[in-house]
Write a protein that holds these residues in place. Structure first.
Motif, mmCIF file in Angstrom:
data_model
loop_
_atom_site.group_PDB
_atom_site.id
_atom_site.type_symbol
_atom_site.label_atom_id
_atom_site.label_comp_id
_atom_site.label_asym_id
_atom_site.label_seq_id
_atom_site.Cartn_x
_atom_site.Cartn_y
_atom_site.Cartn_z
ATOM 1 N N ASN A 119 0.993 -1.447 -0.585
ATOM 2 C CA ASN A 119 -0.206 -0.040 0.351
ATOM 3 C C ASN A 119 0.750 0.839 -0.284
ATOM 4 N N GLN A 120 2.607 0.916 0.512
ATOM 5 C CA GLN A 120 3.155 2.227 0.408
ATOM 6 C C GLN A 120 3.289 2.691 -0.888
ATOM 7 N N MET A 121 3.200 1.835 -1.736
ATOM 8 C CA MET A 121 4.178 2.338 -3.001
ATOM 9 C C MET A 121 3.051 2.731 -4.258
ATOM 10 N N ILE A 122 1.810 2.328 -3.672
ATOM 11 C CA ILE A 122 0.616 2.800 -4.924
ATOM 12 C C ILE A 122 0.432 3.652 -5.173
ATOM 13 N N ASN A 123 0.723 5.023 -3.997
ATOM 14 C CA ASN A 123 1.126 6.799 -5.213
ATOM 15 C C ASN A 123 1.850 6.479 -5.218
ATOM 16 N N PRO A 124 2.896 6.692 -5.262
ATOM 17 C CA PRO A 124 3.943 6.630 -5.490
ATOM 18 C C PRO A 124 4.099 6.790 -6.691
ATOM 19 N N PHE A 125 4.003 5.333 -6.928
ATOM 20 C CA PHE A 125 3.826 4.465 -8.599
ATOM 21 C C PHE A 125 2.969 5.665 -9.154
ATOM 22 N N THR A 126 1.784 5.859 -9.063
ATOM 23 C CA THR A 126 0.606 6.744 -9.673
ATOM 24 C C THR A 126 1.119 8.029 -10.001
ATOM 25 N N THR A 127 1.804 8.485 -8.435
ATOM 26 C CA THR A 127 2.065 10.276 -8.271
ATOM 27 C C THR A 127 3.142 9.908 -8.922
ATOM 28 N N ASN A 128 4.527 9.752 -8.913
ATOM 29 C CA ASN A 128 6.049 10.053 -9.541
ATOM 30 C C ASN A 128 5.986 9.417 -11.047
ATOM 31 N N ASN A 129 4.942 7.826 -11.340
ATOM 32 C CA ASN A 129 5.222 7.324 -12.698
ATOM 33 C C ASN A 129 4.460 7.377 -13.914
ATOM 34 N N HIS A 130 2.600 8.276 -12.898
ATOM 35 C CA HIS A 130 2.478 7.962 -13.901
ATOM 36 C C HIS A 130 1.962 7.225 -14.345
ATOM 37 N N MET A 131 1.813 5.796 -13.499
ATOM 38 C CA MET A 131 0.862 4.692 -13.666
ATOM 39 C C MET A 131 -0.394 4.557 -13.449
ATOM 40 N N SER A 132 -1.197 4.072 -14.496
ATOM 41 C CA SER A 132 -2.667 3.768 -13.957
ATOM 42 C C SER A 132 -2.410 2.640 -12.783
ATOM 43 N N ILE A 133 -3.883 2.931 -12.406
ATOM 44 C CA ILE A 133 -3.482 1.798 -10.764
ATOM 45 C C ILE A 133 -3.437 0.547 -10.799
ATOM 46 N N GLU A 134 -4.091 -0.069 -12.282
ATOM 47 C CA GLU A 134 -3.513 -1.527 -12.354
ATOM 48 C C GLU A 134 -2.377 -1.927 -12.456
ATOM 49 N N GLU A 135 -1.427 -1.168 -13.486
ATOM 50 C CA GLU A 135 0.063 -1.032 -13.257
ATOM 51 C C GLU A 135 0.186 -0.307 -12.418
ATOM 52 N N ALA A 136 -0.377 0.588 -11.357
ATOM 53 C CA ALA A 136 0.475 -0.297 -10.232
ATOM 54 C C ALA A 136 0.759 -0.667 -8.659
ATOM 55 N N ARG A 137 -0.416 -1.703 -9.462
ATOM 56 C CA ARG A 137 -0.734 -2.789 -8.317
ATOM 57 C C ARG A 137 0.137 -3.815 -8.521
ATOM 58 N N GLU A 138 0.603 -3.408 -9.804
ATOM 59 C CA GLU A 138 1.101 -4.612 -11.182
ATOM 60 C C GLU A 138 2.281 -4.555 -9.752
ATOM 61 N N ARG A 139 3.127 -3.472 -10.055
ATOM 62 C CA ARG A 139 4.445 -3.363 -9.985
ATOM 63 C C ARG A 139 4.589 -3.160 -8.526
ATOM 64 N N ALA A 140 4.041 -2.739 -7.794
ATOM 65 C CA ALA A 140 3.890 -2.971 -6.188
ATOM 66 C C ALA A 140 3.471 -4.769 -6.064
ATOM 67 N N TYR A 141 3.003 -4.871 -6.089
ATOM 68 C CA TYR A 141 3.426 -6.881 -6.146
ATOM 69 C C TYR A 141 4.740 -7.438 -6.369
ATOM 70 N N ALA A 142 5.506 -7.113 -7.642
ATOM 71 C CA ALA A 142 6.175 -7.607 -7.919
ATOM 72 C C ALA A 142 7.195 -6.585 -6.803
ATOM 73 N N TYR A 143 7.612 -5.399 -7.070
ATOM 74 C CA TYR A 143 8.596 -5.345 -5.459
ATOM 75 C C TYR A 143 8.439 -6.122 -4.527
ATOM 76 N N VAL A 144 7.387 -6.045 -3.935
ATOM 77 C CA VAL A 144 6.928 -6.969 -2.320
ATOM 78 C C VAL A 144 7.634 -8.144 -2.352
ATOM 79 N N VAL A 145 7.342 -9.228 -3.520
ATOM 80 C CA VAL A 145 7.188 -10.105 -3.053
ATOM 81 C C VAL A 145 8.701 -10.630 -3.486
#
Length: 107
Positions: free
Chosen positions: A33-59
């Motif tokens: 959850n701490q990664m979703i906002n930075p991905f959408t804000t700083n990287n201009h990702m869609s929420i779906e892509e931000a979720r995908e990236r956050a999952y990849a990073y935490v596991v």
């Protein structure tokens, strides 16, 4: 199989079948959850892509790689992100204090 067992041992009962995600309050959920906002804000990702990236990073710290294939393809490649670094080696932060990440896919 040993990586899966190690992951389960380190993270306990982390999965919520009702939401198909991490159980609220678990370390994985907090990191995710701490990664979703930075991905959408700083990287201009869609929420779906931000979720995908956050999952990849935490596991990935537990030895699990998230793979993805392009639409219509059977060739799966690793999805990865890493913290952006300042010249002195510290992690770059945005105005809110969130780490800024960059994609380093094997696509």
């Amino acid at each position: 199989m040993s990586k899966l067992e190690n992951f389960k041992e380190l993270n306990g009962d982390f999965y919520d079948p009702a939401t198909k995600g991490f159980k609220d309050g678990t370390p994985l959920s907090i990191d995710y959850n701490q990664m979703i906002n930075p991905f959408t804000t700083n990287n201009h990702m869609s929420i779906e892509e931000a979720r995908e990236r956050a999952y990849a990073y935490v596991v990935k710290d537990d030895g699990i790689d998230l793979l993805k294939a392009a639409s219509g393809s059977n060739e799966f490649k690793k999805i990865d992100v890493k913290p952006s670094k300042n010249p002195d080696g510290t992690e770059k932060k945005d105005a809110m204090g969130f780490t800024i990440y960059e994609s380093v896919d094997c696509l």
